[in-house]
Design a protein around this motif. Structure first.
Motif, PDB file in Angstrom:
ATOM      1  N   ALA A 120       0.832  -1.210   0.000  1.00 46.49           N
ATOM      2  CA  ALA A 120       0.000   0.000   0.000  1.00 46.49           C
ATOM      3  C   ALA A 120       0.864   1.257   0.000  1.00 46.49           C
ATOM      4  N   PHE A 121       1.958   1.210   0.768  1.00 48.27           N
ATOM      5  CA  PHE A 121       2.847   2.379   0.817  1.00 48.27           C
ATOM      6  C   PHE A 121       3.551   2.588  -0.520  1.00 48.27           C
ATOM      7  N   LEU A 122       4.004   1.502  -1.143  1.00 54.61           N
ATOM      8  CA  LEU A 122       4.646   1.633  -2.449  1.00 54.61           C
ATOM      9  C   LEU A 122       3.692   2.223  -3.477  1.00 54.61           C
ATOM     10  N   ALA A 123       2.406   1.896  -3.337  1.00 52.31           N
ATOM     11  CA  ALA A 123       1.425   2.379  -4.308  1.00 52.31           C
ATOM     12  C   ALA A 123       1.052   3.831  -4.086  1.00 52.31           C
ATOM     13  N   HIS A 124       0.789   4.189  -2.841  1.00 51.15           N
ATOM     14  CA  HIS A 124       0.238   5.532  -2.618  1.00 51.15           C
ATOM     15  C   HIS A 124       0.634   6.098  -1.262  1.00 51.15           C
ATOM     16  N   GLY A 125       1.895   5.851  -0.849  1.00 53.11           N
ATOM     17  CA  GLY A 125       2.347   6.318   0.459  1.00 53.11           C
ATOM     18  C   GLY A 125       3.069   7.642   0.390  1.00 53.11           C
ATOM     19  N   GLY A 126       3.019   8.368   1.497  1.00 50.44           N
ATOM     20  CA  GLY A 126       3.732   9.636   1.623  1.00 50.44           C
ATOM     21  C   GLY A 126       4.409   9.702   2.984  1.00 50.44           C
ATOM     22  N   LEU A 127       5.476  10.502   3.067  1.00 52.32           N
ATOM     23  CA  LEU A 127       6.250  10.629   4.304  1.00 52.32           C
ATOM     24  C   LEU A 127       6.699  12.070   4.441  1.00 52.32           C
ATOM     25  N   SER A 128       6.572  12.611   5.655  1.00 56.16           N
ATOM     26  CA  SER A 128       6.951  14.001   5.884  1.00 56.16           C
ATOM     27  C   SER A 128       8.453  14.198   5.726  1.00 56.16           C
ATOM     28  N   ASP A 129       8.828  15.394   5.296  1.00 62.42           N
ATOM     29  CA  ASP A 129      10.243  15.753   5.253  1.00 62.42           C
ATOM     30  C   ASP A 129      10.736  15.995   6.672  1.00 62.42           C
ATOM     31  N   PRO A 130      11.974  15.612   6.988  1.00 63.13           N
ATOM     32  CA  PRO A 130      12.517  15.887   8.324  1.00 63.13           C
ATOM     33  C   PRO A 130      12.465  17.379   8.635  1.00 63.13           C
ATOM     34  N   GLY A 131      12.143  17.696   9.867  1.00 60.96           N
ATOM     35  CA  GLY A 131      12.047  19.094  10.276  1.00 60.96           C
ATOM     36  C   GLY A 131      10.652  19.653  10.196  1.00 60.96           C
ATOM     37  N   LYS A 132       9.743  18.949   9.516  1.00 64.89           N
ATOM     38  CA  LYS A 132       8.351  19.385   9.434  1.00 64.89           C
ATOM     39  C   LYS A 132       7.491  18.490  10.323  1.00 64.89           C
ATOM     40  N   ALA A 133       6.222  18.843  10.445  1.00 67.83           N
ATOM     41  CA  ALA A 133       5.319  18.039  11.263  1.00 67.83           C
ATOM     42  C   ALA A 133       5.327  16.594  10.774  1.00 67.83           C
ATOM     43  N   SER A 134       5.524  15.659  11.688  1.00 70.31           N
ATOM     44  CA  SER A 134       5.717  14.255  11.325  1.00 70.31           C
ATOM     45  C   SER A 134       4.423  13.606  10.848  1.00 70.31           C
ATOM     46  N   TYR A 135       4.506  12.881   9.751  1.00 70.11           N
ATOM     47  CA  TYR A 135       3.387  12.050   9.319  1.00 70.11           C
ATOM     48  C   TYR A 135       3.869  10.989   8.346  1.00 70.11           C
ATOM     49  N   LEU A 136       3.201   9.854   8.384  1.00 72.75           N
ATOM     50  CA  LEU A 136       3.309   8.824   7.348  1.00 72.75           C
ATOM     51  C   LEU A 136       1.876   8.569   6.917  1.00 72.75           C
ATOM     52  N   GLU A 137       1.619   8.621   5.623  1.00 71.88           N
ATOM     53  CA  GLU A 137       0.235   8.620   5.154  1.00 71.88           C
ATOM     54  C   GLU A 137       0.087   7.767   3.902  1.00 71.88           C
ATOM     55  N   ILE A 138      -1.056   7.092   3.796  1.00 71.49           N
ATOM     56  CA  ILE A 138      -1.386   6.332   2.595  1.00 71.49           C
ATOM     57  C   ILE A 138      -2.762   6.776   2.115  1.00 71.49           C
ATOM     58  N   VAL A 139      -2.846   7.180   0.863  1.00 71.77           N
ATOM     59  CA  VAL A 139      -4.130   7.542   0.258  1.00 71.77           C
ATOM     60  C   VAL A 139      -4.821   6.248  -0.166  1.00 71.77           C
ATOM     61  N   CYS A 140      -6.081   6.093   0.223  1.00 74.86           N
ATOM     62  CA  CYS A 140      -6.796   4.835   0.026  1.00 74.86           C
ATOM     63  C   CYS A 140      -7.908   5.001  -1.013  1.00 74.86           C
ATOM     64  N   PRO A 141      -8.152   3.972  -1.823  1.00 69.53           N
ATOM     65  CA  PRO A 141      -9.176   4.074  -2.856  1.00 69.53           C
ATOM     66  C   PRO A 141     -10.596   4.033  -2.310  1.00 69.53           C
ATOM     67  N   THR A 142     -10.780   3.392  -1.159  1.00 69.20           N
ATOM     68  CA  THR A 142     -12.123   3.266  -0.569  1.00 69.20           C
ATOM     69  C   THR A 142     -12.005   3.327   0.944  1.00 69.20           C
ATOM     70  N   ASN A 143     -13.144   3.588   1.593  1.00 61.92           N
ATOM     71  CA  ASN A 143     -13.178   3.564   3.045  1.00 61.92           C
ATOM     72  C   ASN A 143     -12.851   2.169   3.566  1.00 61.92           C
ATOM     73  N   GLU A 144     -13.316   1.140   2.848  1.00 61.15           N
ATOM     74  CA  GLU A 144     -13.044  -0.240   3.255  1.00 61.15           C
ATOM     75  C   GLU A 144     -11.539  -0.543   3.227  1.00 61.15           C
ATOM     76  N   ALA A 145     -10.853  -0.006   2.228  1.00 58.67           N
ATOM     77  CA  ALA A 145      -9.413  -0.207   2.141  1.00 58.67           C
ATOM     78  C   ALA A 145      -8.694   0.486   3.296  1.00 58.67           C
ATOM     79  N   ALA A 146      -9.186   1.678   3.654  1.00 62.22           N
ATOM     80  CA  ALA A 146      -8.596   2.407   4.785  1.00 62.22           C
ATOM     81  C   ALA A 146      -8.770   1.624   6.083  1.00 62.22           C
ATOM     82  N   LEU A 147      -9.969   1.103   6.304  1.00 64.47           N
ATOM     83  CA  LEU A 147     -10.239   0.340   7.522  1.00 64.47           C
ATOM     84  C   LEU A 147      -9.416  -0.938   7.565  1.00 64.47           C
TER      85      LEU A 147
END
Length: 315
Positions: free
Chosen positions: A134-161
């Motif tokens: 999932a991360f390889l497909a649609h993952g994002g990661l904050s740049d160092p020094g900015k507010a921390s986050y690791l995020e994956i954009v999901c195609p559906t609510n079911e995929a997110a859950l």
């Protein structure tokens, strides 16, 4: 962006997983990278990536693990920041068979909106692989020094859950959220982000991200201290001086008639005039909380005030 590219390159280079884990990763990459399309009653499997290494991994796995030929083409995509290159993996002939093999179509040939149950309830290697895909497909990661986050954009609510549940099995708390009409799963705690990067299989990038984040925080703190408002500094110094004067006066009024715990707290205030209450608490022997040290100094001053009033009434 360079660090995100490094993370995906490190993840795409993993090639020592068992078939079940590889299948879980491939399924997640297809689900989060695009999914299934129906063209003239023919199911086409496709997934799009910003990493060429990830696209090549999926193309190779589809052929070696499932026995289907997949095309890999480069496509230009217009974004608010300009034109970017994406890599499209597509299976036209045998798309329906591949969809069934990956579990994206169930046995009744119904579309699975999240991730197949045998992945979510599978072994830990499969769960890690699903997050990796999932991360390889649609993952994002904050740049160092900015507010921390690791995020994956999901195609559906079911995929997110499904991702949230998978993270829970890995001992990591991930939260679903909706942003600009898209479903996302996000980690914001730096320790959780580092742990998830390592669980997905990117320990080198995890160490680099953590190191750069720590350096950024240190620089930020130094800048804040350097730019600290002079007026605030003067007010803090004035307040510390006033507190020390009050304690000194209390000692003069009470003399030797002071409970030892209150005397020790007052002496700390005199000896460390610039220290915060929290720092004074740590300097106490044994260490106490800032509320405790504040309470003892307050009782010392109240005792001195009470004693001074009593002496005035006796005169």
């Amino acid at each position: 962006m360079a660090l995100l590219d490094d993370v995906k390159s490190e993840l795409a280079a993993i090639d020592n997983e068992l078939p079940a884990a590889k299948k879980a990763q491939a399924t997640a990459m297809i689900r989060f990278g695009g999914g299934l399309r129906l063209v003239q009653r023919q199911i086409i499997v496709q997934a799009q990536f910003d990493s060429l290494e990830a696209a090549k991994w999926l193309q190779s796995t589809i052929k070696n693990l499932y026995g289907h030929e997949a095309s890999l083409t480069q496509v230009a995509r217009q974004t608010p920041s300009g034109v970017v290159q994406r890599y499209l993996v597509q299976v036209e002939r045998g798309g329906a068979a591949l969809a069934l093999q990956t579990g994206l179509l169930d046995r009744r040939k119904h579309l699975v909106l999240g991730l197949p149950a045998d992945i979510i309830s599978g072994n830990i290697a499969q769960v890690k692989a699903a997050w990796r895909g999932a991360f390889l497909a649609h993952g994002g990661l904050s740049d160092p020094g900015k507010a921390s986050y690791l995020e994956i954009v999901c195609p559906t609510n079911e995929a997110a859950l499904a991702l949230v549940g998978a993270a829970r099995r890995l001992g990591v708390t991930a939260k679903p959220r909706q942003l600009r009409s898209s479903e996302r799963v996000t980690l914001k705690d730096p320790d959780a982000i580092e742990r998830m990067l390592m669980l997905m299989g990117a320990p080198r990038s995890a160490r680099e991200w953590t190191g750069k984040r720590s350096d950024g925080e240190a620089r930020g703190k130094a800048n804040r201290l350097a730019n600290f408002d002079d007026a605030n500094m003067r007010r803090s110094a004035k307040a510390a001086a006033e507190a020390s004067d009050k304690v000194r006066k209390a000692f003069e009024i009470l003399g030797d008639d002071i409970p030892e715990n209150l005397r020790a707290a007052g002496q700390l205030r005199l000896d460390h005039g610039d220290a915060s209450l929290e720092e004074l608490g740590r300097l106490a022997n044994p260490p106490i909380t800032k509320d405790a040290i504040a309470g003892r100094i307050r009782r010392l001053l109240q005792l001195a005030e009470k004693t001074e009033k009593a002496r005035a009434q006796q005169q």
